[in-house]
Structures are given as structure tokens and as C-alpha cells.
Design a protein around this motif. Sequence first.
Motif, short mmCIF file in Angstrom:
data_model
loop_
_atom_site.label_atom_id
_atom_site.label_comp_id
_atom_site.label_asym_id
_atom_site.label_seq_id
_atom_site.Cartn_x
_atom_site.Cartn_y
_atom_site.Cartn_z
N UNK A 206 1.49 0.09 9.07
CA UNK A 206 1.26 -1.07 8.20
C UNK A 206 2.41 -2.05 8.37
N UNK A 207 2.09 -3.27 8.80
CA UNK A 207 3.15 -4.26 9.00
C UNK A 207 3.78 -4.63 7.66
N UNK A 208 5.01 -5.14 7.72
CA UNK A 208 5.79 -5.41 6.51
C UNK A 208 5.11 -6.45 5.61
N UNK A 209 4.45 -7.42 6.19
CA UNK A 209 3.78 -8.45 5.40
C UNK A 209 2.64 -7.85 4.57
N UNK A 210 1.86 -7.01 5.24
CA UNK A 210 0.73 -6.37 4.53
C UNK A 210 1.24 -5.39 3.47
N UNK A 211 2.28 -4.65 3.82
CA UNK A 211 2.89 -3.72 2.88
C UNK A 211 3.38 -4.45 1.63
N UNK A 212 4.07 -5.59 1.86
CA UNK A 212 4.59 -6.38 0.74
C UNK A 212 3.46 -6.85 -0.15
N UNK A 213 2.39 -7.35 0.47
CA UNK A 213 1.26 -7.86 -0.30
C UNK A 213 0.60 -6.76 -1.13
N UNK A 214 0.41 -5.58 -0.52
CA UNK A 214 -0.25 -4.48 -1.22
C UNK A 214 0.59 -3.99 -2.39
N UNK A 215 1.89 -3.70 -2.12
CA UNK A 215 2.71 -3.09 -3.17
C UNK A 215 3.02 -4.06 -4.30
#
Length: 598
Positions: free
Chosen positions: A22-31
Amino acid sequence: MVQTHGCSIEDLAAGMCPGSLVDSERRKRIFSALIERSRASGDSPTVMVDTDRGELALVAVTAIDWPGLASICLGELHYHGWNLDFVEGFAVAEGDTRRGFVLAGIRDSDSARRRKFARDAQKIQGLLEKLAEGRADTLSLLARSSERLEIYEQVRTQLQKLAPGPLPESVTGASGELVLFISSRSDEYLRERRPEDLAQMVLTNIELVEGVRSRGTPQMRLRNIRTTREHLTGINIAAYERDISFQDCLSALSFAWPGSTVRHQRRYTTPDGIISIRIEMTSSTGLAADREELRRIEETLQKLLVKNEIERLKRIHRYGGREHYARALIPLLLRECESTRLPQVYIAPETISTFQAELKLLMVFSAPGIEAHDERVLKLVGSIDKLEGMTVVSFKSPTGYGERWVDIIDITVQRSVYPEMEDAYGQIKRRIEEILGRFRDFDMGMRLNDAKQLREVRALLEDLPDSVITDFYYRLEDFLRASAPVEELAQHIRLAFETMNGALREGRDSAGPVVSVVRNGETESATIFCCVMPEHAHTFQDFLDTVKEYRVTASLIDWSGLNAVLLRVSEQGAALPEEAVARVAANLQSLCRSGHKP
């Protein structure tokens, strides 16, 4: 599992991959979205599904951390059939609390599968939220499942040591004997018994059920065991369900071992109509049975099984003997031969003694003419007559129904050659198959049909005790069970139960006649008369004499010291008119009312 792109086993071992899928951008958005939703809901468990980017479909969960959060959430996804490609779990401190996070998903280039994952994840969202609350009951269930899994593996290991070869799928598969055994026992039961004893129980049950299938006769085994709390005698019985009553077994054991207590009982029926019974008992002093008590228990159970076979022969005798009984089955055999296009074979004992047995072989098969028929039958008779220990004593001239033919052959079997009667049946069946080709064992077909119909009858009589339904069902005449709709069979059982139960409630040992009409749609097809009386108050023939001018099927049900006689009476395929019902009921009155208040 879908392979991670760009990551070989060698790269993994060198610590070079896979990194985060999971790329950092997607991770940030999800969490960030997950935390925001959780806080907005008062820190309640929160689930979020994300399938909008690329091949990776994700589910994210957060809750106040508790042991088993990840296991519960991932277990639910596995339960719904998803083999996860990505799993990540961690906890983060937030003030005085720890917040747990679970992130899981599948990686698949098939957009349809990703959409299905999203739909399934959304369906279980509410359930995951409840499971993630970390209640004490949830934690208890999680601990129990882990303990059961550990016991399962221990029993499986012991079973492998006891079994002569590799364990088949029928034992260790998802719906195998071992899984069913472990899942159907209580935690205490499993915890208190050694894995070796549990494995022996599973193996014993398998051997006895297979023994019934191969020999056709009831099987039994006794073995003492010691639990963490007490000494017990374990009793395993397997038989065709029509040949044995669970309640009779309990009564026989109580008689054979006075003062004993049943500590555990369990039974189930296989799809082909074999009932497997497990009973565990202890003496009044808390000890298992000694050698003399074991001998008495086994002897009593053997007498019970012999008594049941005698009762079955008595029921046949009430119809004028095995030949009359067999002839009553001919319409059913003809119908089955026409519908299945297979020869139908029915083999049954007329008498069995220490030295010999007399068998009756009834066959229905197709042949283009009398010459083709005679050629096959004469060849079969000669083949059976040549077998050691067997003699064909008579065979009747055939009866033709178009191209279908009915034959009855009488065979004498020497018990010194065939101590196990099932071996004699096997030899006869092999000769039939050699000459007529593949055929249907009608008795086996009836057993399979009984097992299916009994399930349907139980569904129609949910308010009646299960043991009553089973016992009453198998006391209905065989060809009534084979030919009547399940609704009518349920009607017979309910009529007998309500009439007998009413008499017992009122302190009487007789009742009736009670009349019920059998309806098939708008048609009234038969009239049922039910009489209740003390055991042995009248001969069966007394009742048959009252309706001898009509077509009759009669059943005798014994229960709680009473007998219920059920007479299914019809005239030209219809129920009796009112005047005839009144006349028959009046004639039955003295027979039904012969009992007295105790």
C-alpha cells in the motif's frame, strides 16, 4: 494466494521485499479517514472498505485494542472464503489507551473478483464492528476455538496411530467424522477425556457403522474409560434405524445394570439409515462396570436386538407369512423397475435356526419374452444351486406384466457354511449381477428412502418428541412406508401418539376407535381407524376380521405399555362411506374398549 509482483523467494529471504503493498498516499487517506470516523462515533469499532485504486482491494478496521482483535477480523474474512494476499496489524498509543488497527486485502487483476470482495466486505462490515468490540463473551469464544483446535490435532495424531493406514477424507475432511465428533461435544466432555480415548471412540464408531453396511446386522462394543472426574463404561451400538430403538436401549441398560446412571448419550443417523449410539454410564458407587456387569450388559443388548428381529418377523407373519408380505411389495417393485429400468431384487429370511436358514428371493426384471426370461432365471437358479451350502428348493412359475416379470425363489442356506448371513446374501447378489447385470437391492433402497422420508416426517411433526417419531415411524408397515406420501405417514404417527397419550393422561389403558380420513388434495383416499389397548389384549387377526371385506394396511405400535392398532382401510381406492365407517367403528368398539382403569 496471488503472487506478489517483483518479489521472488530469494529476494524475500534477503530482506529486499515485499515492502508495503500500500503506497503511503493511500495509507494516509485510509487511516486518516478511519480515525476520523472512529472518533466521530465515540471511538467505537469502525470498518472501512477501499477498492478504488489498482488491483489491491482493502478492508481496514480500528478499535480500542484487545487480545484477538486481528484474529477475529481476519477469521471472518477467511470464513467467507477469501484467501488474503495482504495482512497488516499494529497498535498505537493514544493517551491512556491503545488503538488497534487491522489492514487486509486481496490483490487480483480480475475486476469482477475485486468487486465481489468489496461486496462481501461491505456485507460483513456490521458483523466485524460487533466482533471488534472485544466483549468478554467474544474473547471466551475465541479461546474455546483455539482449545478445540488443539484437542482436534491431538486426537488426529492418536487416530493416525490407531488406524491401519492413512486417514481418508471421510475422516479428516471438512465434514469428516473427526470434525463432526469434535464439534458436537461440549468443552467439558473433550477436556475431561484423554486424546487416546477420544480417538478410540471415533475409530470404534467408524468400524461399527461400516460393519453394519458390510454385514447388515447390528454391531456393538463396550469399553471402560477413565476421565479426569470419574470411571465410565462406554457403550457403542450401530444398527439400521428400523432395527433398534434408542429408548429400548436405555431401558435394557437400566435393567442390565441396576443402580447405574447415564452420564452421557449421543446418537445420529447416517444418510443411508444407520443409527450410531454412544452411551456412557457409571455405577451407583461411581465405578465402571466390572467383568460380570459387562457380560450382563452385552447379553441383555444382544437379546434386545434378537427380540427386535423376532418382532419384525411377527409383523410379517401377521400378513400371512413372508410370501404374502413379499407379494404385497410386488406393485412397488414393478413401479421401481419401470421408473429406474433396473432389475429389482428383494432378499429376506423366512426362518433362521442354528443349522440352516430359509430365504425368499423376489425379483422383478425386464425381458422381451418368456423364452428370454426363462433362459436367465434357469441360469440363475443353476448358479445359486451350485454354491456350497446353498440349495434352491423351489421357484414359482413367473408372472408377466408386459415385458416385466416377477419371480419368487426359495433358497435354503447351511449355517455351517455361512455363519454370517450377510455372506450368503453377498454370494446370491453376485450371481444375480453376473446374469441380470446391474440391479437395485430393494431392501437397501427402502432403507435409503426411510432415512429421507423420516427427515421429512420430523419436519411435519416438530411438536412431537423426536424419539417418538422415530420409533413410531419404523413400526408402520414396511410397504406403507414405501408407498404412502410423507403427509399420510405423519398423519398415522400423530393419530397414534395423540390417542395413546390421551389415554395415559386420563389413566386409561384403552381408547378408540378414533377415525381419521386420508386426503390427497380434494380426494378422500382412505379411512384410518386407531384402537389403543393393553399389550396382548387381542390377536392381530381379531382386528383384521372386522375389515376383511376391504383393502387394509395394518400397523401395530407399542409404547409405554400400550398397543395402538392402526387400520388403513379403503374401498376401490377411496375412503369408506359414512355408513361403513359407523359399522366398522361399532365392530371395533369392544376390541378397543377391552382395557380397564389400572
